[in-house]
Write a protein that holds these residues in place. Structure first.
Motif, PDB file in Angstrom:
ATOM      1  N   VAL A 235       2.762  -3.498   3.733  1.00 33.85           N
ATOM      2  CA  VAL A 235       2.176  -2.706   4.595  1.00 33.85           C
ATOM      3  C   VAL A 235       2.682  -1.273   4.175  1.00 33.85           C
ATOM      4  O   VAL A 235       1.796  -0.244   4.041  1.00 33.85           O
ATOM      5  CB  VAL A 235       2.983  -2.736   6.207  1.00 33.85           C
ATOM      6  N   ALA A 236       3.849  -1.010   3.526  1.00 32.81           N
ATOM      7  CA  ALA A 236       4.227   0.358   2.867  1.00 32.81           C
ATOM      8  C   ALA A 236       3.365   0.366   1.637  1.00 32.81           C
ATOM      9  O   ALA A 236       3.055   1.573   1.386  1.00 32.81           O
ATOM     10  CB  ALA A 236       5.685   0.229   2.301  1.00 32.81           C
ATOM     11  N   TYR A 237       2.937  -0.415   0.956  1.00 31.84           N
ATOM     12  CA  TYR A 237       2.273  -0.497  -0.279  1.00 31.84           C
ATOM     13  C   TYR A 237       0.828   0.183   0.330  1.00 31.84           C
ATOM     14  O   TYR A 237       0.102   0.776  -0.561  1.00 31.84           O
ATOM     15  CB  TYR A 237       2.049  -1.966  -0.910  1.00 31.84           C
ATOM     16  N   CYS A 238       0.187  -0.582   1.410  1.00 32.98           N
ATOM     17  CA  CYS A 238      -1.158  -0.210   1.775  1.00 32.98           C
ATOM     18  C   CYS A 238      -1.084   1.352   2.321  1.00 32.98           C
ATOM     19  O   CYS A 238      -2.042   1.971   1.821  1.00 32.98           O
ATOM     20  CB  CYS A 238      -1.554  -1.298   2.906  1.00 32.98           C
ATOM     21  N   LEU A 239      -0.268   1.758   2.866  1.00 33.67           N
ATOM     22  CA  LEU A 239      -0.069   3.060   3.385  1.00 33.67           C
ATOM     23  C   LEU A 239       0.084   4.087   2.036  1.00 33.67           C
ATOM     24  O   LEU A 239      -0.497   5.044   2.090  1.00 33.67           O
ATOM     25  CB  LEU A 239       1.393   3.214   4.413  1.00 33.67           C
ATOM     26  N   ALA A 240       0.780   3.624   1.125  1.00 36.97           N
ATOM     27  CA  ALA A 240       1.109   4.563   0.185  1.00 36.97           C
ATOM     28  C   ALA A 240      -0.046   4.790  -1.009  1.00 36.97           C
ATOM     29  O   ALA A 240      -0.295   5.703  -1.861  1.00 36.97           O
ATOM     30  CB  ALA A 240       2.167   4.025  -0.709  1.00 36.97           C
ATOM     31  N   THR A 241      -1.018   3.782  -0.908  1.00 42.23           N
ATOM     32  CA  THR A 241      -1.909   3.589  -2.214  1.00 42.23           C
ATOM     33  C   THR A 241      -3.426   3.567  -1.736  1.00 42.23           C
ATOM     34  O   THR A 241      -4.234   3.929  -2.481  1.00 42.23           O
ATOM     35  CB  THR A 241      -1.575   2.220  -3.001  1.00 42.23           C
ATOM     36  N   SER A 242      -3.731   3.198  -0.626  1.00 40.93           N
ATOM     37  CA  SER A 242      -4.950   2.793  -0.333  1.00 40.93           C
ATOM     38  C   SER A 242      -5.767   3.349   1.174  1.00 40.93           C
ATOM     39  O   SER A 242      -6.831   3.108   1.093  1.00 40.93           O
ATOM     40  CB  SER A 242      -5.482   1.195  -0.266  1.00 40.93           C
ATOM     41  N   VAL A 243      -4.846   3.992   1.824  1.00 38.43           N
ATOM     42  CA  VAL A 243      -5.361   4.491   2.970  1.00 38.43           C
ATOM     43  C   VAL A 243      -6.510   5.333   2.973  1.00 38.43           C
ATOM     44  O   VAL A 243      -7.630   5.454   3.557  1.00 38.43           O
ATOM     45  CB  VAL A 243      -4.421   5.063   4.052  1.00 38.43           C
ATOM     46  N   GLY A 244      -6.348   6.308   1.896  1.00 38.23           N
ATOM     47  CA  GLY A 244      -7.387   7.411   1.775  1.00 38.23           C
ATOM     48  C   GLY A 244      -8.596   6.665   1.232  1.00 38.23           C
ATOM     49  O   GLY A 244      -9.870   6.912   1.472  1.00 38.23           O
ATOM     50  N   TRP A 245      -8.582   5.574   0.411  1.00 39.13           N
ATOM     51  CA  TRP A 245      -9.676   5.115  -0.117  1.00 39.13           C
ATOM     52  C   TRP A 245     -10.287   4.361   0.836  1.00 39.13           C
ATOM     53  O   TRP A 245     -11.695   4.396   1.091  1.00 39.13           O
ATOM     54  CB  TRP A 245      -9.195   4.043  -1.323  1.00 39.13           C
ATOM     55  N   ASP A 246      -9.719   3.561   1.747  1.00 39.85           N
ATOM     56  CA  ASP A 246     -10.368   2.736   2.786  1.00 39.85           C
ATOM     57  C   ASP A 246     -11.049   3.657   3.590  1.00 39.85           C
ATOM     58  O   ASP A 246     -12.074   3.273   4.558  1.00 39.85           O
ATOM     59  CB  ASP A 246      -9.389   2.070   3.502  1.00 39.85           C
ATOM     60  N   LEU A 247     -10.276   4.783   4.020  1.00 38.41           N
ATOM     61  CA  LEU A 247     -10.780   6.001   5.155  1.00 38.41           C
ATOM     62  C   LEU A 247     -12.241   6.371   4.439  1.00 38.41           C
ATOM     63  O   LEU A 247     -13.117   6.601   5.344  1.00 38.41           O
ATOM     64  CB  LEU A 247      -9.702   6.958   5.341  1.00 38.41           C
TER      65      LEU A 247
END
Length: 309
Positions: free
Chosen positions: A240-252
């Motif tokens: 979860v920490a990895y997703c928040l740190a690396t891919s939230v902007g990409w997925d958004l």
């Protein structure tokens, strides 16, 4: 003495050669029969195992996803063919449906390079939402997987991640076909529902693909790296920490573009897809037997046309 003249029985009236099919039971012309459903369940179970098994692997295995992609791809292609064959065997897909599958997959593959991978902008996702909604979950799963395969060949994106992308996009399109109210919800309510699904599904797709890449990445921070053999809750917290740190902007970016395209172009494309499926007439085939019309699937008929004497 007069008597009544006996009447002759009316001759049998021939049945016109014009066939009348059963009215469709739903707005999903490509039906998912029991064999197709079993194939989809099998593909899904294999996919879940392929994505999740490193979380349960021993720390000494050292494999993660580094060597399982070829095996997953080798298993996925025959299973996709099995889904199509099972759907055909269940009389849910014919040559016209296969032709539509090819056309939509080609369009989706052509849409992918338009975003050029910038900030996660992938316009083909909104087409998968609309196609899955109109054509149903089975067709949607096959369409999503074939589209990702074709787009990978087109863009040079072939790699160990490709079979995982095929599965993830197949699930994304399948979910659109499972949305409620295919015969009742129309207009703005339907577009709003599809946009909301596209938004959430875009994040779900990114999260699933993160799980594939996260377990093979090394050298990241202690709080976000995958630790083979550690308890699953601890690794999930790091994930979860990895997703928040690396891919939230990409997925958004993917989610917002899907919502915008669905709300602006969705109504027109939904009408076009539904018109195409009506013209293709994915109905049960009609058989003529001794002057009677019979369909391959049970159900009340609208009636038969009779010639007048």
């Amino acid at each position: 003495m007069t008597g009544s003249t006996p009447t002759r029985p009316a001759p049998n009236r021939p049945v016109s050669n014009r066939s009348v099919s059963n009215p469709p039971a739903s707005n999903r012309p490509v039906r998912v029969g029991p064999r197709a459903a079993a194939a989809l369940v099998l593909v899904t179970l294999i996919g879940i195992a392929a994505f999740g098994w490193p979380l349960l692997a021993d720390r000494r295995s050292g494999l993660a996803h580094s060597q399982d992609a070829p095996w997953l791809f080798a298993a996925l292609l025959p299973l996709l063919v099995a889904v199509v064959v099972a759907t055909i065997a269940d009389q849910g897909m014919d040559a016209k449906a296969v032709a539509m599958l090819g056309v939509l997959a080609a369009v989706g593959a052509a849409l992918r390079p338009l975003g050029a991978g910038t900030a996660g902008l992938e316009p083909m996702f909104f087409l998968m939402v609309l196609s899955g909604r109109v054509l149903g979950p089975g067709f949607g799963f096959v369409l999503g997987s074939v589209t990702m395969f074709a787009s990978a060949l087109l863009t040079g994106g072939v790699g160990p991640w490709m079979p995982f992308q095929m599965l993830a996009l197949g699930w994304f399109s399948l979910g659109a076909g499972l949305l409620p109210g295919p015969a009742r919800i129309r207009g703005r309510a339907e577009l709003a529902m599809l946009a909301a699904y596209g938004f959430l599904g875009s994040f779900a797709y990114g999260t699933i693909m993160n799980l594939q890449g996260w377990v093979i990445l090394q050298g990241m921070g202690q709080g976000i790296s995958f630790h083979p053999g550690d308890p699953v809750p601890e690794n999930l917290a790091r994930f979860v920490a990895y997703c928040l740190a690396t891919s939230v902007g990409w997925d958004l970016g993917r989610a917002v573009l899907t919502v915008v395209l669905t709300l602006t172009l969705g109504a027109t494309l939904l009408k076009a897809l539904r018109r195409a499926t009506r013209k293709a007439a994915f109905d049960p085939p009609i058989y003529f037997e001794s002057g009677a019309i019979r369909t391959s699937a049970p159900g009340p008929q609208r009636g038969t046309d009779r010639d007048t004497e």
